[in-house]
Design an enzyme around this catalytic site. Structure first.
Site, mmCIF file in Angstrom:
data_model
loop_
_atom_site.group_PDB
_atom_site.id
_atom_site.type_symbol
_atom_site.label_atom_id
_atom_site.label_comp_id
_atom_site.label_asym_id
_atom_site.label_seq_id
_atom_site.Cartn_x
_atom_site.Cartn_y
_atom_site.Cartn_z
ATOM 1 N N GLU A 126 -7.238 -7.550 0.432
ATOM 2 C CA GLU A 126 -5.894 -6.998 0.420
ATOM 3 C C GLU A 126 -5.842 -5.657 1.130
ATOM 4 O O GLU A 126 -6.716 -5.063 1.194
ATOM 5 C CB GLU A 126 -5.491 -6.863 -1.184
ATOM 6 C CG GLU A 126 -4.081 -6.035 -1.572
ATOM 7 C CD GLU A 126 -3.077 -6.951 -0.945
ATOM 8 O OE1 GLU A 126 -2.855 -7.330 0.210
ATOM 9 O OE2 GLU A 126 -2.014 -7.016 -1.943
ATOM 10 N N ASP A 130 -0.133 -1.594 -4.409
ATOM 11 C CA ASP A 130 0.758 -0.602 -4.903
ATOM 12 C C ASP A 130 1.169 -0.852 -6.318
ATOM 13 O O ASP A 130 0.591 -0.383 -7.105
ATOM 14 C CB ASP A 130 2.063 -0.826 -3.862
ATOM 15 C CG ASP A 130 3.032 0.159 -3.902
ATOM 16 O OD1 ASP A 130 2.914 1.017 -4.645
ATOM 17 O OD2 ASP A 130 4.119 -0.104 -3.185
HETATM 18 P P1 IMP Z 1 2.475 -4.694 -4.730
HETATM 19 O O1 IMP Z 1 2.512 -6.046 -5.223
HETATM 20 O O2 IMP Z 1 3.403 -3.732 -5.155
HETATM 21 O O3 IMP Z 1 0.816 -4.248 -5.109
HETATM 22 O O4 IMP Z 1 2.527 -4.792 -3.067
HETATM 23 C C1 IMP Z 1 1.604 -5.026 -2.276
HETATM 24 C C2 IMP Z 1 2.074 -5.200 -1.005
HETATM 25 O O5 IMP Z 1 3.242 -4.313 -0.614
HETATM 26 C C3 IMP Z 1 0.949 -4.961 -0.022
HETATM 27 O O6 IMP Z 1 0.169 -6.295 0.315
HETATM 28 C C4 IMP Z 1 1.573 -4.575 1.250
HETATM 29 O O7 IMP Z 1 2.000 -5.719 2.067
HETATM 30 C C5 IMP Z 1 3.027 -3.991 0.762
HETATM 31 N N1 IMP Z 1 2.794 -2.617 0.412
HETATM 32 C C6 IMP Z 1 2.748 -1.971 -0.449
HETATM 33 N N2 IMP Z 1 2.770 -0.315 -0.161
HETATM 34 C C7 IMP Z 1 2.798 -0.338 1.164
HETATM 35 C C8 IMP Z 1 2.658 0.708 2.220
HETATM 36 O O8 IMP Z 1 2.656 1.976 1.650
HETATM 37 N N3 IMP Z 1 2.739 0.488 3.640
HETATM 38 C C9 IMP Z 1 2.942 -0.887 3.988
HETATM 39 N N4 IMP Z 1 2.848 -1.937 3.262
HETATM 40 C C10 IMP Z 1 2.932 -1.659 1.616
#
Ligand code: IMP
Ligand code: MG
Length: 202
Positions: A126, A130
Protein backbone atom coordinates in the site's frame (compact mmCIF):
# COMPACT_ATOMS: atom_id res chain seq x y z
CA UNK A 1 12.99 -4.57 -39.95
CA UNK A 2 12.92 -2.10 -37.10
CA UNK A 3 16.37 -1.34 -35.81
CA UNK A 4 16.33 -2.06 -32.10
CA UNK A 5 19.91 -0.98 -31.52
CA UNK A 6 19.89 1.31 -28.50
CA UNK A 7 20.45 4.92 -29.40
CA UNK A 8 21.65 7.71 -27.20
CA UNK A 9 18.12 8.94 -26.49
CA UNK A 10 17.05 5.85 -24.62
CA UNK A 11 20.32 4.70 -23.14
CA UNK A 12 21.31 7.77 -21.21
CA UNK A 13 21.04 7.31 -17.45
CA UNK A 14 19.33 9.61 -15.00
CA UNK A 15 22.61 11.40 -14.45
CA UNK A 16 22.46 12.71 -18.01
CA UNK A 17 19.53 14.90 -17.04
CA UNK A 18 20.15 18.12 -15.15
CA UNK A 19 19.02 17.96 -11.52
CA UNK A 20 15.61 19.51 -10.96
CA UNK A 21 15.27 22.15 -8.27
CA UNK A 22 12.18 21.00 -6.31
CA UNK A 23 11.18 24.64 -5.80
CA UNK A 24 10.80 25.02 -9.57
CA UNK A 25 9.98 21.48 -10.59
CA UNK A 26 8.03 21.59 -13.88
CA UNK A 27 6.25 18.37 -12.83
CA UNK A 28 4.33 20.38 -10.24
CA UNK A 29 2.44 22.35 -12.88
CA UNK A 30 2.93 25.65 -11.12
CA UNK A 31 1.87 24.39 -7.67
CA UNK A 32 4.18 25.51 -4.88
CA UNK A 33 5.92 23.00 -2.68
CA UNK A 34 5.60 23.34 1.04
CA UNK A 35 8.50 20.96 1.53
CA UNK A 36 10.16 17.84 0.24
CA UNK A 37 9.39 15.29 2.93
CA UNK A 38 11.43 12.35 1.57
CA UNK A 39 14.02 12.81 -1.15
CA UNK A 40 14.62 10.38 -3.97
CA UNK A 41 17.83 9.24 -2.26
CA UNK A 42 16.16 8.71 1.11
CA UNK A 43 13.38 6.70 -0.52
CA UNK A 44 15.83 4.54 -2.47
CA UNK A 45 17.82 3.74 0.68
CA UNK A 46 14.71 2.90 2.68
CA UNK A 47 13.24 0.75 -0.09
CA UNK A 48 16.49 -1.20 -0.35
CA UNK A 49 16.41 -1.84 3.42
CA UNK A 50 12.76 -2.92 3.25
CA UNK A 51 13.66 -5.31 0.44
CA UNK A 52 16.30 -6.90 2.66
CA UNK A 53 13.83 -7.15 5.54
CA UNK A 54 11.26 -8.84 3.33
CA UNK A 55 13.80 -11.21 1.82
CA UNK A 56 14.83 -12.30 5.32
CA UNK A 57 11.25 -12.57 6.58
CA UNK A 58 10.20 -15.24 4.09
CA UNK A 59 12.65 -18.14 4.23
CA UNK A 60 10.27 -20.55 2.51
CA UNK A 61 6.97 -20.90 0.68
CA UNK A 62 5.31 -19.11 -2.21
CA UNK A 63 5.25 -15.33 -1.90
CA UNK A 64 2.65 -13.26 -3.72
CA UNK A 65 3.19 -9.51 -3.62
CA UNK A 66 -0.16 -7.81 -4.12
CA UNK A 67 -0.10 -4.14 -5.02
CA UNK A 68 -3.10 -2.03 -4.16
CA UNK A 69 -3.66 0.22 -7.15
CA UNK A 70 -3.11 2.88 -8.01
CA UNK A 71 -0.96 4.48 -5.33
CA UNK A 72 1.46 1.59 -4.84
CA UNK A 73 2.60 1.24 -8.44
CA UNK A 74 5.96 3.01 -8.18
CA UNK A 75 6.79 1.80 -4.68
CA UNK A 76 5.95 -1.79 -5.60
CA UNK A 77 8.02 -1.71 -8.77
CA UNK A 78 11.08 -0.49 -6.86
CA UNK A 79 10.44 -2.77 -3.88
CA UNK A 80 10.12 -6.09 -5.71
CA UNK A 81 13.46 -5.50 -7.41
CA UNK A 82 15.05 -5.40 -3.93
CA UNK A 83 13.56 -8.72 -2.84
CA UNK A 84 15.98 -11.52 -3.60
CA UNK A 85 13.83 -14.66 -3.68
CA UNK A 86 11.16 -16.08 -6.01
CA UNK A 87 7.88 -14.21 -5.90
CA UNK A 88 4.76 -13.46 -7.90
CA UNK A 89 3.30 -10.00 -8.48
CA UNK A 90 -0.35 -9.19 -8.90
CA UNK A 91 -2.53 -6.19 -8.25
CA UNK A 92 -5.91 -5.40 -6.89
CA UNK A 93 -8.18 -2.43 -7.18
CA UNK A 94 -10.54 -1.73 -4.34
CA UNK A 95 -13.41 0.67 -4.29
CA UNK A 96 -14.68 1.84 -0.98
CA UNK A 97 -17.75 3.93 -0.73
CA UNK A 98 -19.87 5.22 2.09
CA UNK A 99 -18.47 6.68 5.26
CA UNK A 100 -16.84 5.38 8.40
CA UNK A 101 -20.04 3.74 9.54
CA UNK A 102 -20.44 1.41 6.55
CA UNK A 103 -19.93 -2.27 7.14
CA UNK A 104 -16.89 -4.20 5.93
CA UNK A 105 -19.02 -5.72 3.16
CA UNK A 106 -18.85 -2.43 1.35
CA UNK A 107 -15.33 -2.65 0.01
CA UNK A 108 -15.61 -4.09 -3.46
CA UNK A 109 -12.77 -5.45 -5.52
CA UNK A 110 -12.99 -3.76 -8.90
CA UNK A 111 -10.08 -5.84 -10.05
CA UNK A 112 -9.58 -9.12 -8.29
CA UNK A 113 -6.13 -10.75 -8.45
CA UNK A 114 -6.05 -13.55 -11.01
CA UNK A 115 -3.44 -15.39 -9.00
CA UNK A 116 -4.82 -17.74 -6.36
CA UNK A 117 -4.06 -16.75 -2.79
CA UNK A 118 -4.61 -20.09 -1.09
CA UNK A 119 -1.58 -21.47 0.75
CA UNK A 120 0.67 -18.54 -0.21
CA UNK A 121 2.39 -15.86 1.78
CA UNK A 122 0.54 -12.67 0.76
CA UNK A 123 2.27 -9.33 1.08
CA UNK A 124 -0.20 -6.52 0.49
CA UNK A 125 1.59 -3.37 -0.65
CA UNK A 126 0.00 0.00 0.00
CA UNK A 127 1.23 3.54 -0.60
CA UNK A 128 0.05 5.14 2.62
CA UNK A 129 -1.96 4.16 5.66
CA UNK A 130 -4.11 7.08 6.73
CA UNK A 131 -7.35 6.16 8.50
CA UNK A 132 -6.58 2.50 7.72
CA UNK A 133 -10.17 1.92 6.68
CA UNK A 134 -9.39 0.52 3.25
CA UNK A 135 -6.78 -1.85 4.60
CA UNK A 136 -8.91 -3.02 7.46
CA UNK A 137 -11.59 -4.14 5.05
CA UNK A 138 -9.23 -5.67 2.53
CA UNK A 139 -7.50 -7.73 5.18
CA UNK A 140 -10.86 -9.30 6.01
CA UNK A 141 -11.62 -10.01 2.37
CA UNK A 142 -8.22 -11.50 1.57
CA UNK A 143 -8.11 -13.51 4.78
CA UNK A 144 -11.16 -15.46 3.63
CA UNK A 145 -9.08 -16.87 0.77
CA UNK A 146 -6.96 -18.93 3.14
CA UNK A 147 -3.49 -17.54 2.50
CA UNK A 148 -0.62 -19.11 4.43
CA UNK A 149 0.14 -15.69 5.86
CA UNK A 150 -1.02 -12.14 5.27
CA UNK A 151 1.13 -9.09 5.96
CA UNK A 152 1.06 -5.45 4.96
CA UNK A 153 3.88 -3.34 3.62
CA UNK A 154 3.24 0.41 3.40
CA UNK A 155 5.62 3.07 2.17
CA UNK A 156 4.13 5.61 4.55
CA UNK A 157 2.22 5.24 7.79
CA UNK A 158 0.57 8.23 9.45
CA UNK A 159 -0.07 6.25 12.64
CA UNK A 160 -3.51 7.70 13.15
CA UNK A 161 -5.33 4.45 12.38
CA UNK A 162 -6.52 3.06 15.69
CA UNK A 163 -8.56 0.06 14.62
CA UNK A 164 -6.22 -2.07 12.50
CA UNK A 165 -6.57 -5.71 13.50
CA UNK A 166 -3.49 -6.51 11.45
CA UNK A 167 -0.63 -4.14 12.28
CA UNK A 168 1.45 -2.98 9.33
CA UNK A 169 4.49 -5.24 9.49
CA UNK A 170 6.76 -3.41 7.04
CA UNK A 171 6.75 0.40 7.13
CA UNK A 172 8.90 2.65 4.97
CA UNK A 173 8.48 5.88 6.92
CA UNK A 174 6.38 7.15 9.81
CA UNK A 175 4.75 9.98 7.92
CA UNK A 176 3.68 13.38 9.19
CA UNK A 177 -0.01 14.27 9.18
CA UNK A 178 0.20 16.29 5.99
CA UNK A 179 -1.29 15.56 2.61
CA UNK A 180 1.56 14.03 0.66
CA UNK A 181 2.11 13.60 -3.06
CA UNK A 182 4.71 11.99 -5.30
CA UNK A 183 6.27 8.54 -5.70
CA UNK A 184 2.85 7.16 -6.61
CA UNK A 185 0.73 9.32 -4.33
CA UNK A 186 -1.64 11.65 -6.08
CA UNK A 187 -3.91 14.58 -5.75
CA UNK A 188 -6.66 14.15 -8.38
CA UNK A 189 -4.28 11.85 -10.32
CA UNK A 190 -1.60 14.55 -10.50
CA UNK A 191 1.93 14.26 -9.10
CA UNK A 192 2.18 10.45 -9.08
CA UNK A 193 5.31 10.70 -11.28
CA UNK A 194 7.17 13.08 -8.96
CA UNK A 195 10.21 11.05 -7.82
CA UNK A 196 10.21 12.36 -4.23
CA UNK A 197 7.47 12.70 -1.60
CA UNK A 198 6.35 16.24 -0.92
CA UNK A 199 3.61 18.30 0.64
CA UNK A 200 2.14 21.10 -1.39
CA UNK A 201 1.46 24.65 -0.29
CA UNK A 202 -2.27 25.42 -0.01
P1 IMP B 1 -7.25 5.18 4.43
O1 IMP B 1 -8.28 4.15 4.06
O2 IMP B 1 -7.81 6.37 5.10
O3 IMP B 1 -6.07 4.60 5.17
O4 IMP B 1 -6.77 5.80 3.07
C1 IMP B 1 -5.80 5.21 2.32
C2 IMP B 1 -5.77 5.78 0.91
O5 IMP B 1 -6.08 7.18 0.85
C3 IMP B 1 -4.37 5.65 0.39
O6 IMP B 1 -4.20 4.42 -0.26
C4 IMP B 1 -4.23 6.83 -0.51
O7 IMP B 1 -4.65 6.49 -1.82
C5 IMP B 1 -5.15 7.88 0.06
N1 IMP B 1 -4.38 8.83 0.91
C6 IMP B 1 -4.41 8.92 2.25
N2 IMP B 1 -3.57 9.88 2.69
C7 IMP B 1 -3.01 10.43 1.57
C8 IMP B 1 -2.03 11.48 1.35
O8 IMP B 1 -1.47 12.12 2.27
N3 IMP B 1 -1.71 11.73 0.05
C9 IMP B 1 -2.24 11.04 -0.98
N4 IMP B 1 -3.14 10.05 -0.83
C10 IMP B 1 -3.53 9.75 0.45
MG1 MG C 1 -5.27 8.23 -3.96
Amino acid sequence: MTDLTPTASHTRGASAYPPVDPARDPRLAGRKLRRVVYSEQEIAARVAALGEEITAAYPDGDLLVLGLLKGSFIFLSDLVRQVVRPLQVDFLVASSYGDATVSSGNVRLLYDPETSLGGKHILLVEDIVDSGRTLQKLVGLLGERRPRSLEICALLHKHIASHLTLPVRFVGFDAPEEFLVGYGLDHAEHFRHVPYVASLAA
